[in-house]
Scaffold this active site. Structure first.
Site, PDB file in Angstrom:
ATOM      1  N   ALA A  23       0.812  -1.227   0.000  1.00  0.00           N
ATOM      2  CA  ALA A  23       0.000   0.000   0.000  1.00  0.00           C
ATOM      3  C   ALA A  23       0.843   1.274   0.000  1.00  0.00           C
ATOM      4  O   ALA A  23       0.422   2.317  -0.492  1.00  0.00           O
ATOM      5  CB  ALA A  23      -0.946  -0.009   1.209  1.00  0.00           C
ATOM      6  N   HIS A 133      -3.540 -10.060  -4.479  1.00  0.00           N
ATOM      7  CA  HIS A 133      -4.801  -9.963  -3.728  1.00  0.00           C
ATOM      8  C   HIS A 133      -5.969  -9.553  -4.621  1.00  0.00           C
ATOM      9  O   HIS A 133      -7.008  -9.144  -4.115  1.00  0.00           O
ATOM     10  CB  HIS A 133      -4.652  -8.962  -2.562  1.00  0.00           C
ATOM     11  CG  HIS A 133      -3.660  -9.413  -1.538  1.00  0.00           C
ATOM     12  ND1 HIS A 133      -3.188  -8.602  -0.542  1.00  0.00           N
ATOM     13  CD2 HIS A 133      -3.019 -10.585  -1.383  1.00  0.00           C
ATOM     14  CE1 HIS A 133      -2.316  -9.273   0.204  1.00  0.00           C
ATOM     15  NE2 HIS A 133      -2.182 -10.474  -0.291  1.00  0.00           N
ATOM     16  N   CYS A 141     -19.061 -12.265 -10.430  1.00  0.00           N
ATOM     17  CA  CYS A 141     -20.264 -12.990 -10.011  1.00  0.00           C
ATOM     18  C   CYS A 141     -19.859 -14.326  -9.399  1.00  0.00           C
ATOM     19  O   CYS A 141     -19.059 -15.073  -9.972  1.00  0.00           O
ATOM     20  CB  CYS A 141     -21.183 -13.243 -11.224  1.00  0.00           C
ATOM     21  SG  CYS A 141     -22.550 -14.353 -10.827  1.00  0.00           S
ATOM     22  N   CYS A 144     -21.807 -17.298 -11.966  1.00  0.00           N
ATOM     23  CA  CYS A 144     -21.350 -17.564 -13.355  1.00  0.00           C
ATOM     24  C   CYS A 144     -19.909 -17.119 -13.593  1.00  0.00           C
ATOM     25  O   CYS A 144     -19.329 -17.404 -14.636  1.00  0.00           O
ATOM     26  CB  CYS A 144     -22.293 -16.870 -14.343  1.00  0.00           C
ATOM     27  SG  CYS A 144     -22.119 -15.067 -14.403  1.00  0.00           S
ATOM     28  N   CYS A 166     -25.817 -10.242 -10.306  1.00  0.00           N
ATOM     29  CA  CYS A 166     -25.535 -10.436 -11.734  1.00  0.00           C
ATOM     30  C   CYS A 166     -26.840 -10.749 -12.464  1.00  0.00           C
ATOM     31  O   CYS A 166     -27.835 -11.131 -11.830  1.00  0.00           O
ATOM     32  CB  CYS A 166     -24.551 -11.617 -11.835  1.00  0.00           C
ATOM     33  SG  CYS A 166     -24.136 -12.127 -13.491  1.00  0.00           S
ATOM     34  N   CYS A 168     -27.450 -13.255 -14.003  1.00  0.00           N
ATOM     35  CA  CYS A 168     -27.763 -14.680 -13.783  1.00  0.00           C
ATOM     36  C   CYS A 168     -28.383 -14.905 -12.400  1.00  0.00           C
ATOM     37  O   CYS A 168     -28.776 -16.007 -12.041  1.00  0.00           O
ATOM     38  CB  CYS A 168     -26.485 -15.528 -13.924  1.00  0.00           C
ATOM     39  SG  CYS A 168     -25.407 -15.483 -12.472  1.00  0.00           S
ATOM     40  N   VAL A 249       8.870   6.346  -1.343  1.00  0.00           N
ATOM     41  CA  VAL A 249       8.992   5.615  -2.615  1.00  0.00           C
ATOM     42  C   VAL A 249       9.160   6.564  -3.793  1.00  0.00           C
ATOM     43  O   VAL A 249       9.868   6.274  -4.770  1.00  0.00           O
ATOM     44  CB  VAL A 249       7.752   4.708  -2.852  1.00  0.00           C
ATOM     45  CG1 VAL A 249       7.732   3.530  -1.909  1.00  0.00           C
ATOM     46  CG2 VAL A 249       6.452   5.501  -2.774  1.00  0.00           C
TER      47      VAL A 249
HETATM   48  N1  APR Z   1       7.022   5.687   0.907  1.00  0.00           N
HETATM   49  C1  APR Z   1       7.524   4.556   1.477  1.00  0.00           C
HETATM   50  N2  APR Z   1       6.813   3.781   2.347  1.00  0.00           N
HETATM   51  C2  APR Z   1       5.562   4.187   2.657  1.00  0.00           C
HETATM   52  C3  APR Z   1       4.979   5.357   2.107  1.00  0.00           C
HETATM   53  C4  APR Z   1       5.770   6.118   1.202  1.00  0.00           C
HETATM   54  N3  APR Z   1       5.297   7.242   0.632  1.00  0.00           N
HETATM   55  N4  APR Z   1       3.726   5.500   2.647  1.00  0.00           N
HETATM   56  C5  APR Z   1       3.537   4.453   3.473  1.00  0.00           C
HETATM   57  N5  APR Z   1       4.627   3.675   3.496  1.00  0.00           N
HETATM   58  C6  APR Z   1       4.815   2.416   4.219  1.00  0.00           C
HETATM   59  C7  APR Z   1       4.278   2.427   5.626  1.00  0.00           C
HETATM   60  O1  APR Z   1       5.304   2.816   6.524  1.00  0.00           O
HETATM   61  C8  APR Z   1       3.850   0.972   5.841  1.00  0.00           C
HETATM   62  O2  APR Z   1       4.843   0.224   6.527  1.00  0.00           O
HETATM   63  O3  APR Z   1       4.052   1.450   3.523  1.00  0.00           O
HETATM   64  C9  APR Z   1       3.690   0.404   4.426  1.00  0.00           C
HETATM   65  C10 APR Z   1       2.266  -0.024   4.120  1.00  0.00           C
HETATM   66  O4  APR Z   1       1.971  -1.121   4.960  1.00  0.00           O
HETATM   67  P1  APR Z   1       0.456  -1.639   5.061  1.00  0.00           P
HETATM   68  O5  APR Z   1      -0.463  -0.469   5.226  1.00  0.00           O
HETATM   69  O6  APR Z   1       0.462  -2.722   6.080  1.00  0.00           O
HETATM   70  O7  APR Z   1       0.138  -2.230   3.631  1.00  0.00           O
HETATM   71  P2  APR Z   1       0.549  -3.649   3.035  1.00  0.00           P
HETATM   72  O8  APR Z   1       1.882  -4.069   3.529  1.00  0.00           O
HETATM   73  O9  APR Z   1       0.367  -3.518   1.561  1.00  0.00           O
HETATM   74  O10 APR Z   1      -0.593  -4.610   3.627  1.00  0.00           O
HETATM   75  C11 APR Z   1      -0.626  -5.937   3.140  1.00  0.00           C
HETATM   76  O11 APR Z   1      -2.737  -6.283   4.311  1.00  0.00           O
HETATM   77  O12 APR Z   1      -4.853  -5.635   4.920  1.00  0.00           O
HETATM   78  C12 APR Z   1      -4.131  -6.393   4.023  1.00  0.00           C
HETATM   79  O13 APR Z   1      -4.882  -6.984   1.893  1.00  0.00           O
HETATM   80  C13 APR Z   1      -4.350  -5.915   2.619  1.00  0.00           C
HETATM   81  O14 APR Z   1      -2.781  -6.005   0.779  1.00  0.00           O
HETATM   82  C14 APR Z   1      -2.941  -5.588   2.120  1.00  0.00           C
HETATM   83  C15 APR Z   1      -2.065  -6.394   3.060  1.00  0.00           C
END
Ligand code: APR
Length: 262
Positions: A23, A133, A141, A144, A166, A168, A249
């Site tokens: 994320a 994910h 659906c 189907c 859906c 169906c 990032v």
């Molecule tokens: N640059 C670098 N790192 C970042 C930035 C950024 N701009 N913004 C946030 N982060 C880091 C945060 O510090 C955090 O550790 O990204 C990380 C996101 O971690 P999560 O929110 O836990 O997301 P993720 O690791 O993708 O979660 C995995 O958990 O709930 C489930 O299915 C959901 O796919 C997800 C999975």
């Protein structure tokens, strides 16, 4: 040579570079993260969106999911410089695959944007994008199997069709892996073989706490890959990583792309 130059050097010399994203790579695009400051799981209970809840109470699941979709993808979301840097590395043949935990579709959007900016045709060596994910921009659906764009279905649900169904008669489910569901076997096997094959493995914007994705960096390291972590907060894989960038990032990845392209 600083750490990023060292990583760029490893990427240039590598046959297979693989990225795992979470994320955090989409946070600069306005997509909510799940953990850390103001994370989604501080505002919602994961159980509300578990597969068992969907099966037991599809109406209540969908009522809550409408709110989650709004919080996650608040309006129009666009790829950011980090997505575009990875897509550019892919177009240049420097990135074999992106295994993403994200369901926002932004890696695909970035790749399309780069392809459209280029000759418009996807190259054979374009980066594989593995959506571990699933993709929340689609629904499926449960009877189907028909897939549909999620936006019109969420509009129908928001207008009171709970759960949306859906033609169906089957119930639609967001085309994502819910808690309590297994990832499709072929997808996780492919991700594991990519980690094993990688010479450089980049874990980007993930807290690396959700399996099976969280084990991929360790699998790559045990297969001899150089592991780089790019994450604002510490992760359980920092100790096994060769290089850790506690930076944004959107700062690290464009610089990495430029150094690799030199
Ligand atoms: N640059 C670098 N790192 C970042 C930035 C950024 N701009 N913004 C946030 N982060 C880091 C945060 O510090 C955090 O550790 O990204 C990380 C996101 O971690 P999560 O929110 O836990 O997301 P993720 O690791 O993708 O979660 C995995 O958990 O709930 C489930 O299915 C959901 O796919 C997800 C999975």
């Amino acid at each position: 040579m600083d750490d990023l130059e060292r990583l760029a050097d490893d990427v240039r010399r590598a046959d297979t570079v693989v990225a795992l994203t979470g994320a955090g790579i989409s946070a600069p695009s306005g997509v909510a993260t799940f953990r850390g400051d103001d994370g989604v799981w501080d505002r919602f209970d994961e159980g509300q969106f578990a597969y068992g809840r969907f099966q037991r109470d599809p109406e209540g699941f969908w009522a809550d999911r409408i709110e989650l979709q709004r919080v996650l993808f608040d309006g129009e979301i666009e790829p950011n410089a980090a997505h575009e840097a990875l897509a550019a590395m892919g177009r240049a043949g420097d990135l074999e695959a992106i295994c993403t935990q994200n369901t926002d579709g932004l890696h695909g959007a970035a790749a399309d944007r780069i392809a459209a900016g280029g000759d418009g045709k996807p190259d054979a060596d374009d980066t594989t994008i593995l959506e571990l994910h699933g993709n929340a921009q689609r629904v499926r659906c449960q009877d189907c199997g028909r897939r549909s764009d999620s936006e019109p279905i969420f509009e129908r649900a928001a207008d009171g069709e709970l759960p949306p169904t859906c033609d169906c008669g089957g119930v639609f489910k967001p085309d994502v892996v819910l808690f309590g569901q297994q990832l499709p076997g072929a997808v996780i096997q492919r991700a594991r073989s990519l980690a094993r094959e990688s010479d450089v493995f980049l874990a980007i914007g993930s807290s690396l706490v959700v399996e099976p994705a969280a084990s991929l960096p360790r699998l790559a390291a045990s297969s001899g890959a150089t592991v780089g972590v790019v994450n604002l907060e510490s992760t359980p894989c920092d100790d096994l990583a060769d290089l850790v960038f506690r930076e944004d990032v959107t700062s690290v990845l464009p610089r990495l792309r430029d150094l690799v392209a030199e």
